[in-house]
Motif scaffolding. Sequence first.
Motif, PDB file in Angstrom:
ATOM      1  N   ILE A   8       0.950  -1.450   0.411  1.00 38.47           N
ATOM      2  CA  ILE A   8       0.086   0.227  -0.007  1.00 38.47           C
ATOM      3  C   ILE A   8       0.790   0.965  -0.086  1.00 38.47           C
ATOM      4  O   ILE A   8       1.695   1.499   1.007  1.00 38.47           O
ATOM      5  N   GLY A   9       1.372   1.844  -0.956  1.00 40.88           N
ATOM      6  CA  GLY A   9       1.724   3.047  -0.972  1.00 40.88           C
ATOM      7  C   GLY A   9       0.460   4.130  -1.413  1.00 40.88           C
ATOM      8  O   GLY A   9      -0.565   3.955  -1.630  1.00 40.88           O
ATOM      9  N   GLY A  10       1.493   5.634  -1.284  1.00 43.71           N
ATOM     10  CA  GLY A  10       0.446   7.028  -1.293  1.00 43.71           C
ATOM     11  C   GLY A  10      -0.100   7.150  -2.342  1.00 43.71           C
ATOM     12  O   GLY A  10      -0.596   7.581  -2.666  1.00 43.71           O
ATOM     13  N   THR A  11       0.710   6.749  -3.513  1.00 44.36           N
ATOM     14  CA  THR A  11      -0.265   6.360  -5.150  1.00 44.36           C
ATOM     15  C   THR A  11      -0.936   5.172  -5.808  1.00 44.36           C
ATOM     16  O   THR A  11      -1.330   4.932  -5.978  1.00 44.36           O
ATOM     17  N   LYS A  12       0.164   3.769  -4.807  1.00 44.19           N
ATOM     18  CA  LYS A  12      -0.470   2.710  -5.557  1.00 44.19           C
ATOM     19  C   LYS A  12      -0.718   1.444  -4.453  1.00 44.19           C
ATOM     20  O   LYS A  12      -0.202   1.882  -3.806  1.00 44.19           O
ATOM     21  N   LEU A  13      -1.345   0.404  -5.592  1.00 41.59           N
ATOM     22  CA  LEU A  13      -1.407   0.082  -4.384  1.00 41.59           C
ATOM     23  C   LEU A  13      -1.554  -1.594  -5.018  1.00 41.59           C
ATOM     24  O   LEU A  13      -1.941  -1.278  -6.864  1.00 41.59           O
ATOM     25  N   ALA A  14      -0.272  -2.748  -4.551  1.00 43.61           N
ATOM     26  CA  ALA A  14      -0.055  -3.417  -5.481  1.00 43.61           C
ATOM     27  C   ALA A  14      -0.024  -4.999  -4.897  1.00 43.61           C
ATOM     28  O   ALA A  14      -0.218  -4.483  -3.516  1.00 43.61           O
ATOM     29  N   VAL A  59      -1.646 -13.673   4.435  1.00 41.31           N
ATOM     30  CA  VAL A  59      -1.756 -12.378   4.034  1.00 41.31           C
ATOM     31  C   VAL A  59      -0.517 -11.915   4.421  1.00 41.31           C
ATOM     32  O   VAL A  59      -0.079 -11.619   6.125  1.00 41.31           O
ATOM     33  N   ALA A  60       0.327 -10.587   3.577  1.00 42.18           N
ATOM     34  CA  ALA A  60       1.712 -10.166   4.618  1.00 42.18           C
ATOM     35  C   ALA A  60       1.344  -9.064   3.811  1.00 42.18           C
ATOM     36  O   ALA A  60       1.842  -8.821   2.949  1.00 42.18           O
ATOM     37  N   ILE A  61       1.471  -7.662   4.479  1.00 39.09           N
ATOM     38  CA  ILE A  61       1.117  -6.074   3.819  1.00 39.09           C
ATOM     39  C   ILE A  61       2.072  -5.458   3.937  1.00 39.09           C
ATOM     40  O   ILE A  61       2.893  -5.348   5.200  1.00 39.09           O
ATOM     41  N   ALA A  62       2.741  -4.451   3.198  1.00 39.84           N
ATOM     42  CA  ALA A  62       3.658  -3.959   3.314  1.00 39.84           C
ATOM     43  C   ALA A  62       3.004  -2.049   3.592  1.00 39.84           C
ATOM     44  O   ALA A  62       2.409  -2.271   2.425  1.00 39.84           O
ATOM     45  N   SER A  63       2.806  -1.472   3.979  1.00 42.39           N
ATOM     46  CA  SER A  63       2.699  -0.516   4.134  1.00 42.39           C
ATOM     47  C   SER A  63       2.652   0.994   4.253  1.00 42.39           C
ATOM     48  O   SER A  63       3.582   1.365   5.230  1.00 42.39           O
ATOM     49  N   GLY A  70      -1.198  -3.661  13.320  1.00 41.87           N
ATOM     50  CA  GLY A  70      -1.733  -3.718  12.849  1.00 41.87           C
ATOM     51  C   GLY A  70      -2.879  -2.610  12.274  1.00 41.87           C
ATOM     52  O   GLY A  70      -2.959  -3.028  11.428  1.00 41.87           O
ATOM     53  N   VAL A  71      -2.717  -1.999  13.193  1.00 44.00           N
ATOM     54  CA  VAL A  71      -2.707   0.094  12.605  1.00 44.00           C
ATOM     55  C   VAL A  71      -2.061   0.342  11.877  1.00 44.00           C
ATOM     56  O   VAL A  71      -0.912   0.664  12.214  1.00 44.00           O
ATOM     57  N   LEU A  72      -2.398   1.187   9.964  1.00 46.02           N
ATOM     58  CA  LEU A  72      -1.514   2.256   9.840  1.00 46.02           C
ATOM     59  C   LEU A  72      -1.965   3.689  10.803  1.00 46.02           C
ATOM     60  O   LEU A  72      -2.790   3.774  10.312  1.00 46.02           O
ATOM     61  N   LEU A  73      -1.075   4.233  10.948  1.00 46.91           N
ATOM     62  CA  LEU A  73      -0.921   5.639  11.517  1.00 46.91           C
ATOM     63  C   LEU A  73      -0.347   5.924  10.297  1.00 46.91           C
ATOM     64  O   LEU A  73       0.829   6.228  10.030  1.00 46.91           O
ATOM     65  N   ALA A  74      -0.175   7.183   9.712  1.00 51.99           N
ATOM     66  CA  ALA A  74      -0.413   8.013   8.788  1.00 51.99           C
ATOM     67  C   ALA A  74       0.656   8.931   9.466  1.00 51.99           C
ATOM     68  O   ALA A  74      -0.007   9.591  10.577  1.00 51.99           O
ATOM     69  N   ILE A  75       2.275   9.446   9.320  1.00 57.64           N
ATOM     70  CA  ILE A  75       2.646  10.455   9.896  1.00 57.64           C
ATOM     71  C   ILE A  75       2.328  11.267   8.249  1.00 57.64           C
ATOM     72  O   ILE A  75       2.540  12.923   9.399  1.00 57.64           O
ATOM     73  N   ASN A  76       2.240  10.992   7.758  1.00 57.06           N
ATOM     74  CA  ASN A  76       2.277  12.159   6.393  1.00 57.06           C
ATOM     75  C   ASN A  76       0.166  11.742   5.998  1.00 57.06           C
ATOM     76  O   ASN A  76       0.790  11.599   5.136  1.00 57.06           O
ATOM     77  N   PRO A  77      -0.615  12.374   6.692  1.00 58.96           N
ATOM     78  CA  PRO A  77      -1.650  11.864   5.845  1.00 58.96           C
ATOM     79  C   PRO A  77      -2.061  13.003   5.561  1.00 58.96           C
ATOM     80  O   PRO A  77      -2.580  12.278   4.050  1.00 58.96           O
ATOM     81  N   GLY A  97     -10.252 -14.191   5.172  1.00 60.26           N
ATOM     82  CA  GLY A  97     -10.197 -14.926   6.583  1.00 60.26           C
ATOM     83  C   GLY A  97      -9.642 -15.213   6.951  1.00 60.26           C
ATOM     84  O   GLY A  97      -8.629 -16.606   7.133  1.00 60.26           O
ATOM     85  N   LEU A  98      -7.444 -14.933   6.284  1.00 56.61           N
ATOM     86  CA  LEU A  98      -6.824 -15.503   6.664  1.00 56.61           C
ATOM     87  C   LEU A  98      -6.136 -15.045   7.854  1.00 56.61           C
ATOM     88  O   LEU A  98      -6.080 -14.008   7.716  1.00 56.61           O
ATOM     89  N   PRO A  99      -5.429 -15.586   8.237  1.00 63.04           N
ATOM     90  CA  PRO A  99      -3.690 -14.862   9.210  1.00 63.04           C
ATOM     91  C   PRO A  99      -3.021 -13.456   8.226  1.00 63.04           C
ATOM     92  O   PRO A  99      -2.967 -14.034   7.662  1.00 63.04           O
ATOM     93  N   THR A 100      -3.079 -12.718   9.123  1.00 63.53           N
ATOM     94  CA  THR A 100      -2.611 -11.555   8.612  1.00 63.53           C
ATOM     95  C   THR A 100      -1.473 -10.328   9.357  1.00 63.53           C
ATOM     96  O   THR A 100      -1.732 -10.328  10.147  1.00 63.53           O
ATOM     97  N   LEU A 101      -0.253  -9.615   9.208  1.00 61.18           N
ATOM     98  CA  LEU A 101       0.872  -9.515   9.030  1.00 61.18           C
ATOM     99  C   LEU A 101       0.851  -8.069   8.688  1.00 61.18           C
ATOM    100  O   LEU A 101       0.554  -8.141   6.573  1.00 61.18           O
ATOM    101  N   ALA A 102       1.696  -6.934   9.219  1.00 60.48           N
ATOM    102  CA  ALA A 102       1.695  -6.104   8.929  1.00 60.48           C
ATOM    103  C   ALA A 102       2.095  -5.153   9.024  1.00 60.48           C
ATOM    104  O   ALA A 102       2.848  -5.623  10.453  1.00 60.48           O
ATOM    105  N   VAL A 103       3.914  -4.067   8.039  1.00 64.90           N
ATOM    106  CA  VAL A 103       4.613  -3.717   8.830  1.00 64.90           C
ATOM    107  C   VAL A 103       4.960  -2.575   7.466  1.00 64.90           C
ATOM    108  O   VAL A 103       4.684  -2.615   6.462  1.00 64.90           O
ATOM    109  N   ASN A 104       5.569  -1.801   8.075  1.00 64.71           N
ATOM    110  CA  ASN A 104       5.532  -0.455   6.998  1.00 64.71           C
ATOM    111  C   ASN A 104       6.477  -1.370   6.009  1.00 64.71           C
ATOM    112  O   ASN A 104       7.089  -1.978   5.530  1.00 64.71           O
ATOM    113  N   ASP A 105       5.744   0.015   4.685  1.00 61.40           N
ATOM    114  CA  ASP A 105       6.305  -0.641   3.476  1.00 61.40           C
ATOM    115  C   ASP A 105       8.078  -0.501   3.279  1.00 61.40           C
ATOM    116  O   ASP A 105       8.974  -1.291   2.828  1.00 61.40           O
TER     117      ASP A 105
END
Length: 291
Positions: A8-14, A59-63, A70-77, A97-105
Amino acid sequence: MTTLAIDIGGTKLAAALVDDALNLVARRELPTPASKTPDALRTALQTLVEPLFPRATRVAIASTGIIRDGVLLAINPLNLGGLLNFPLTKTLEAITGLPTLAVNDAQAAAWAEYHALHGDYRDMVFLTVSTGVGGGVISHGKLLAGTGGLAGHLGHTLADPNGPMCGCGRRGCVEAIASGRGIAAAAVGELAGCDAKAIFTRAGQGDKQAIQLIHRSAQTLARLIADVKATTDCQCVVIGGSVGLAEGYLARVETCLAQEPAVYQVSLQSAHYRHDAGLLGAALLAQGEKA
Ligand code: ADP
Ligand code: BMX
Ligand code: ZN
């Protein structure tokens, strides 16, 4: 195991499916919705992953954003159309319905790029020059996340106390000058309203203002890299993001860095995994998590 990796980026989702050998298939991309409300992002993510998740086991998310519990907090909204926070893992768990991990992009991309290095590297730094400027630090072979997920947010270090305001609330951050948004925001006259991609095209055609805007970004990034070398004594700095990977950009940064004293010199490389570093880093981190 097959991982559904999402970036998840500021311009595109992949998104793509990634197997345990890091083969990436079925890659899809959508524009990131610019909306203050979480609903638009939730809907876009659902559209993005719907054809993919039935074949995945996790699921593995780079955001973009600080990822905390597991929550996205914008430093630059401003990079996300004003969105301040978003329940990332909860949303993807509900959709798939899958186990999910999230980390900064940028942290995720740093991890993938660290694993792609050949040789005895212990300390490296990854910088993405994209919608914003993100960073990921590997120290003694470990990825630094910090207790609250803020570690490596090098785009919000000071470049110019008299520079433009940054969306994080601070004046003159590296991100406010060097990022794709920063490049576009400084354009005037004929280039006003152009995005960074268009400004690179104009620079290629010899437009003086466009060349100057890109130089200002590269110069700012080079000064950041000298600071990073002084802070981490890293053995190399890897550069990614669509601005960072644009033709000629790394060479400009190298030229600017060469003007700094010898002690701040460090080898620069383009991201081995190019635009997929975040996807693959998130997948690698999920592999490392013992379920
Ligand atoms: P994200 O921030 O969503 O991860 P990118 O890494 O693609 O996405 O970065 C988006 C920024 O890069 C935008 O400012 C865009 O204008 C710029 N950009 C996209 N493609 C190019 C290109 N080919 N050359 C230079 N800049 C680009
Ligand atoms: C911003 C910040 C970082 C992110 C970096 C690059 C937000 C929403 N994001 O500094 O967490 O790593 O941008 O993100 O505050 P990208 O969107 O340019 O890839
Ligand atoms: Zn900032």
